[in-house]
Design an enzyme around this catalytic site. Structure first.
Site, PDB file in Angstrom:
ATOM      1  N   CYS A   1      58.490  29.682  78.519  1.00 13.61           N
ATOM      2  CA  CYS A   1      59.669  30.336  77.952  1.00 13.61           C
ATOM      3  C   CYS A   1      60.909  29.677  78.530  1.00 13.61           C
ATOM      4  CB  CYS A   1      59.645  31.821  78.272  1.00 13.61           C
ATOM      5  SG  CYS A   1      61.072  32.683  77.615  1.00 13.61           S
TER       6      CYS A   1
ATOM      7  N   HIS B   1      62.911  27.079  71.941  1.00 16.27           N
ATOM      8  CA  HIS B   1      62.794  28.480  72.334  1.00 16.27           C
ATOM      9  C   HIS B   1      61.781  29.167  71.423  1.00 16.27           C
ATOM     10  CE1 HIS B   1      64.102  32.625  73.177  1.00 16.27           C
ATOM     11  NE2 HIS B   1      64.516  32.120  74.327  1.00 16.27           N
ATOM     12  N   TYR B   2      61.221  30.275  71.872  1.00 16.75           N
ATOM     13  CA  TYR B   2      60.265  30.996  71.022  1.00 16.75           C
ATOM     14  C   TYR B   2      60.956  31.712  69.868  1.00 16.75           C
ATOM     15  CZ  TYR B   2      61.641  35.256  73.520  1.00 16.75           C
ATOM     16  OH  TYR B   2      62.357  36.295  74.063  1.00 16.75           O
ATOM     17  N   ARG B   3      62.242  31.977  69.988  1.00 14.43           N
ATOM     18  CA  ARG B   3      62.968  32.624  68.893  1.00 14.43           C
ATOM     19  C   ARG B   3      63.215  31.633  67.769  1.00 14.43           C
ATOM     20  NH1 ARG B   3      67.113  35.404  72.930  1.00 14.43           N
ATOM     21  NH2 ARG B   3      65.811  37.182  73.531  1.00 14.43           N
ATOM     22  N   MET B   4      63.329  32.172  66.553  1.00 11.73           N
ATOM     23  CA  MET B   4      63.585  31.339  65.379  1.00 11.73           C
ATOM     24  C   MET B   4      64.594  32.045  64.484  1.00 11.73           C
ATOM     25  SD  MET B   4      59.720  30.126  64.309  1.00 11.73           S
ATOM     26  CE  MET B   4      59.071  31.771  64.084  1.00 11.73           C
TER      27      MET B   4
END
Length: 184
Positions: A2, A128-131
């Site tokens: 992360c 990042h893991y967010r999109m």
């Protein structure tokens, strides 16, 4: 792993593939453009045609093969680079603007992310893991503001990665201006 997101820059990605299953299908083309928080591209981006295996090409269904033939992508595959070289080019481009934690953005980006994860793990590691998925915003507009959805820019990219990236940026800019305008 992360990593903290880079607060302002967005990493716009589009992939063209031999199909939608990353376990058996392969990448054909990857385009990336980094924008600032106002959706302004920092430069022209990178577009890479990838040389797939003959097995992956032979396994393409007729619909996908026709789509890539009409777009001209199939004709360019003979000049494609190995996926390892494509990964290095894409990573070099992204890290020129975002060291780690870039927010992957695009339309129906989850599928692109699956292919990036499988075939470009070094690129996946710096994201990042967010999109930001423009298609999710589009689906909200369809349900909550159909009059805004009906005015959205028409897509004309013809299933080429860079055109699709640029259209996704323009589409989010439209929704930002017309749909995501409330104040607290």
């Amino acid at each position: 792993m992360c990593v903290a997101p880079t607060p302002s820059h967005l990493v716009w990605v589009d992939c063209e593939m031999t199909g939608l299953n990353p376990e058996r299908d392969e990448l054909l083309e990857v385009a990336v453009v980094v924008t600032d928080k106002d959706l302004l591209p920092l430069d022209e981006g990178v577009n890479v045609v990838v040389s797939p295996s003959s097995e992956a090409l032979g396994a393409m269904d007729n619909y996908v093969a026709r789509m890539h033939r009409v777009s001209g992508l199939l004709d360019e595959l003979s000049n494609g680079v190995p996926v390892s070289e494509a990964q290095a080019m894409v990573k070099e481009y992204i890290t020129k603007h975002v060291k780690t934690g870039g927010i992957m953005s695009g339309n129906s980006i989850a599928t692109d992310r699956l292919f990036i994860t499988r075939y470009m793990p070094d690129v996946h590691a710096i994201l990042h893991y967010r999109m930001i998925d423009v298609s999710s915003i589009k689906e909200l507009a369809v349900r909550w503001a159909p009059e805004i959805y009906s005015g959205a820019p028409n897509k004309k990219g013809g299933h080429r990665a860079m055109a699709d990236v640029l259209e996704s940026i323009a589409e989010l800019a439209y929704y930002r201006e017309h749909f995501l305008t409330g104040t607290a």
